[in-house]
Write a protein that holds these residues in place. Sequence first.
Motif, PDB file in Angstrom:
ATOM      1  N   MET A   1       0.842  -1.179   0.000  1.00  0.00           N
ATOM      2  CA  MET A   1       0.000   0.000   0.000  1.00  0.00           C
ATOM      3  C   MET A   1       0.881   1.233   0.000  1.00  0.00           C
ATOM      4  SD  MET A   1      -1.638   0.298   3.786  1.00  0.00           S
ATOM      5  CE  MET A   1      -0.591  -0.072   5.160  1.00  0.00           C
ATOM      6  N   LYS A   2       0.324   2.329  -0.442  1.00  0.00           N
ATOM      7  CA  LYS A   2       1.073   3.574  -0.545  1.00  0.00           C
ATOM      8  C   LYS A   2       0.758   4.479   0.639  1.00  0.00           C
ATOM      9  CE  LYS A   2       1.305   3.458  -5.528  1.00  0.00           C
ATOM     10  NZ  LYS A   2       0.937   4.071  -6.784  1.00  0.00           N
ATOM     11  N   ILE A   3       1.815   5.044   1.219  1.00  0.00           N
ATOM     12  CA  ILE A   3       1.699   6.037   2.276  1.00  0.00           C
ATOM     13  C   ILE A   3       2.674   7.170   1.961  1.00  0.00           C
ATOM     14  CG2 ILE A   3       0.978   4.375   4.042  1.00  0.00           C
ATOM     15  CD1 ILE A   3       3.874   4.439   5.105  1.00  0.00           C
ATOM     16  N   LEU A   4       2.527   8.262   2.646  1.00  0.00           N
ATOM     17  CA  LEU A   4       3.477   9.365   2.531  1.00  0.00           C
ATOM     18  C   LEU A   4       4.276   9.457   3.824  1.00  0.00           C
ATOM     19  CD1 LEU A   4       1.285  12.228   1.006  1.00  0.00           C
ATOM     20  CD2 LEU A   4       3.023  10.869  -0.158  1.00  0.00           C
ATOM     21  N   ILE A   5       5.595   9.585   3.693  1.00  0.00           N
ATOM     22  CA  ILE A   5       6.450   9.819   4.843  1.00  0.00           C
ATOM     23  C   ILE A   5       7.191  11.119   4.574  1.00  0.00           C
ATOM     24  CG2 ILE A   5       8.372   8.977   6.247  1.00  0.00           C
ATOM     25  CD1 ILE A   5       7.508   6.130   5.498  1.00  0.00           C
ATOM     26  N   ASN A   6       6.885  12.139   5.361  1.00  0.00           N
ATOM     27  CA  ASN A   6       7.428  13.481   5.132  1.00  0.00           C
ATOM     28  C   ASN A   6       7.255  13.897   3.667  1.00  0.00           C
ATOM     29  OD1 ASN A   6       8.038  13.656   7.797  1.00  0.00           O
ATOM     30  ND2 ASN A   6      10.230  13.514   7.553  1.00  0.00           N
ATOM     31  N   ASN A   7       6.046  13.707   3.173  1.00  0.00           N
ATOM     32  CA  ASN A   7       5.630  14.096   1.816  1.00  0.00           C
ATOM     33  C   ASN A   7       6.292  13.292   0.703  1.00  0.00           C
ATOM     34  OD1 ASN A   7       3.812  16.150   2.645  1.00  0.00           O
ATOM     35  ND2 ASN A   7       5.550  17.471   3.042  1.00  0.00           N
ATOM     36  N   LYS A   8       6.927  12.191   1.032  1.00  0.00           N
ATOM     37  CA  LYS A   8       7.528  11.327   0.014  1.00  0.00           C
ATOM     38  C   LYS A   8       6.723  10.026  -0.061  1.00  0.00           C
ATOM     39  CE  LYS A   8      11.733   8.901  -1.245  1.00  0.00           C
ATOM     40  NZ  LYS A   8      13.059   8.466  -0.802  1.00  0.00           N
ATOM     41  N   GLU A   9       6.225   9.708  -1.262  1.00  0.00           N
ATOM     42  CA  GLU A   9       5.437   8.488  -1.421  1.00  0.00           C
ATOM     43  C   GLU A   9       6.303   7.268  -1.175  1.00  0.00           C
ATOM     44  OE1 GLU A   9       3.376   6.589  -5.150  1.00  0.00           O
ATOM     45  OE2 GLU A   9       2.167   8.275  -4.402  1.00  0.00           O
ATOM     46  N   THR A  10       5.768   6.360  -0.377  1.00  0.00           N
ATOM     47  CA  THR A  10       6.485   5.148   0.007  1.00  0.00           C
ATOM     48  C   THR A  10       5.539   3.962  -0.081  1.00  0.00           C
ATOM     49  OG1 THR A  10       7.810   6.449   1.561  1.00  0.00           O
ATOM     50  CG2 THR A  10       7.824   4.072   1.867  1.00  0.00           C
ATOM     51  N   GLU A  11       6.064   2.848  -0.534  1.00  0.00           N
ATOM     52  CA  GLU A  11       5.282   1.610  -0.633  1.00  0.00           C
ATOM     53  C   GLU A  11       5.634   0.734   0.565  1.00  0.00           C
ATOM     54  OE1 GLU A  11       2.441  -0.649  -2.667  1.00  0.00           O
ATOM     55  OE2 GLU A  11       3.307   1.164  -3.531  1.00  0.00           O
ATOM     56  N   VAL A  12       4.612   0.248   1.273  1.00  0.00           N
ATOM     57  CA  VAL A  12       4.826  -0.664   2.406  1.00  0.00           C
ATOM     58  C   VAL A  12       3.931  -1.884   2.241  1.00  0.00           C
ATOM     59  CG1 VAL A  12       5.531   1.147   4.025  1.00  0.00           C
ATOM     60  CG2 VAL A  12       3.128   0.530   3.857  1.00  0.00           C
ATOM     61  N   ALA A  13       4.263  -2.934   2.981  1.00  0.00           N
ATOM     62  CA  ALA A  13       3.449  -4.154   2.953  1.00  0.00           C
ATOM     63  C   ALA A  13       2.040  -3.835   3.446  1.00  0.00           C
ATOM     64  CB  ALA A  13       4.085  -5.212   3.838  1.00  0.00           C
ATOM     65  N   GLY A  14       1.114  -4.727   3.232  1.00  0.00           N
ATOM     66  CA  GLY A  14      -0.266  -4.553   3.687  1.00  0.00           C
ATOM     67  C   GLY A  14      -0.338  -4.140   5.142  1.00  0.00           C
ATOM     68  N   ARG A  15      -1.199  -4.691   5.902  1.00  0.00           N
ATOM     69  CA  ARG A  15      -1.404  -4.310   7.310  1.00  0.00           C
ATOM     70  C   ARG A  15      -0.068  -4.249   8.052  1.00  0.00           C
ATOM     71  NH1 ARG A  15      -5.232  -3.276  10.731  1.00  0.00           N
ATOM     72  NH2 ARG A  15      -5.427  -4.319  12.726  1.00  0.00           N
ATOM     73  N   ILE A  16       0.295  -3.048   8.510  1.00  0.00           N
ATOM     74  CA  ILE A  16       1.586  -2.827   9.146  1.00  0.00           C
ATOM     75  C   ILE A  16       1.422  -1.773  10.244  1.00  0.00           C
ATOM     76  CG2 ILE A  16       2.269  -1.093   7.436  1.00  0.00           C
ATOM     77  CD1 ILE A  16       5.132  -2.157   7.616  1.00  0.00           C
ATOM     78  N   SER A  17       2.166  -1.951  11.323  1.00  0.00           N
ATOM     79  CA  SER A  17       2.086  -0.989  12.422  1.00  0.00           C
ATOM     80  C   SER A  17       3.026   0.183  12.174  1.00  0.00           C
ATOM     81  CB  SER A  17       2.448  -1.659  13.749  1.00  0.00           C
ATOM     82  OG  SER A  17       3.829  -1.942  13.800  1.00  0.00           O
ATOM     83  N   LEU A  18       2.771   1.259  12.870  1.00  0.00           N
ATOM     84  CA  LEU A  18       3.642   2.429  12.780  1.00  0.00           C
ATOM     85  C   LEU A  18       5.059   2.056  13.212  1.00  0.00           C
ATOM     86  CD1 LEU A  18       4.133   5.416  12.307  1.00  0.00           C
ATOM     87  CD2 LEU A  18       3.249   5.854  14.603  1.00  0.00           C
ATOM     88  N   LYS A  19       5.183   1.251  14.241  1.00  0.00           N
ATOM     89  CA  LYS A  19       6.508   0.822  14.711  1.00  0.00           C
ATOM     90  C   LYS A  19       7.253   0.067  13.609  1.00  0.00           C
ATOM     91  CE  LYS A  19       8.929  -1.370  18.478  1.00  0.00           C
ATOM     92  NZ  LYS A  19       8.848  -1.839  19.839  1.00  0.00           N
ATOM     93  N   GLU A  20       6.561  -0.792  12.878  1.00  0.00           N
ATOM     94  CA  GLU A  20       7.186  -1.537  11.785  1.00  0.00           C
ATOM     95  C   GLU A  20       7.615  -0.605  10.647  1.00  0.00           C
ATOM     96  OE1 GLU A  20       5.129  -5.883  11.798  1.00  0.00           O
ATOM     97  OE2 GLU A  20       3.773  -4.165  11.504  1.00  0.00           O
ATOM     98  N   VAL A  21       6.795   0.396  10.365  1.00  0.00           N
ATOM     99  CA  VAL A  21       7.168   1.376   9.333  1.00  0.00           C
ATOM    100  C   VAL A  21       8.444   2.088   9.746  1.00  0.00           C
ATOM    101  CG1 VAL A  21       6.519   3.547   8.212  1.00  0.00           C
ATOM    102  CG2 VAL A  21       4.821   1.743   8.464  1.00  0.00           C
ATOM    103  N   LEU A  22       8.504   2.556  10.981  1.00  0.00           N
ATOM    104  CA  LEU A  22       9.685   3.271  11.461  1.00  0.00           C
ATOM    105  C   LEU A  22      10.917   2.380  11.454  1.00  0.00           C
ATOM    106  CD1 LEU A  22       8.075   5.253  14.407  1.00  0.00           C
ATOM    107  CD2 LEU A  22       8.655   6.099  12.126  1.00  0.00           C
ATOM    108  N   ALA A  23      10.753   1.107  11.816  1.00  0.00           N
ATOM    109  CA  ALA A  23      11.884   0.171  11.828  1.00  0.00           C
ATOM    110  C   ALA A  23      12.432  -0.066  10.425  1.00  0.00           C
ATOM    111  CB  ALA A  23      11.465  -1.155  12.469  1.00  0.00           C
ATOM    112  N   SER A  24      11.601   0.106   9.421  1.00  0.00           N
ATOM    113  CA  SER A  24      12.029  -0.143   8.044  1.00  0.00           C
ATOM    114  C   SER A  24      12.791   1.044   7.440  1.00  0.00           C
ATOM    115  CB  SER A  24      10.823  -0.470   7.159  1.00  0.00           C
ATOM    116  OG  SER A  24      10.052   0.691   6.904  1.00  0.00           O
ATOM    117  N   LEU A  25      12.774   2.172   8.116  1.00  0.00           N
ATOM    118  CA  LEU A  25      13.419   3.380   7.604  1.00  0.00           C
ATOM    119  C   LEU A  25      14.876   3.452   8.028  1.00  0.00           C
ATOM    120  CD1 LEU A  25      10.589   5.954   8.378  1.00  0.00           C
ATOM    121  CD2 LEU A  25      11.055   4.820   6.204  1.00  0.00           C
ATOM    122  N   ASP A  26      15.694   4.050   7.175  1.00  0.00           N
ATOM    123  CA  ASP A  26      17.098   4.285   7.490  1.00  0.00           C
ATOM    124  C   ASP A  26      17.242   5.612   8.221  1.00  0.00           C
ATOM    125  OD1 ASP A  26      17.934   1.957   6.158  1.00  0.00           O
ATOM    126  OD2 ASP A  26      18.022   3.013   4.238  1.00  0.00           O
TER     127      ASP A  26
END
Length: 67
Positions: A1-26
């Motif tokens: 699914m598509k989300i925006l992180i600081n106005n940058k479009e990012t693709e992430v897996a389906g159902r995912i927690s905010l903690k998992e999104v943050l862990a995936s970032l550099d």
Amino acid sequence: MKILINNKETEVAGRISLKEVLASLDNIPESGFAVAINGDVVPASKWKETMVSENDSITLIRAFYGG
């Protein structure tokens, strides 16, 4: 699914927690930052249970000090 992180479009897996999104970032600091989803700040204690949805806008706000 598509989300925006600081106005940058990012693709992430389906159902995912905010903690998992943050862990995936550099280059994310261990502390000293806040996170908002669609303009609402999410306390760090809620990151694990807060689920991210399609088209959510996540804003990372880094704390700094000085003058």
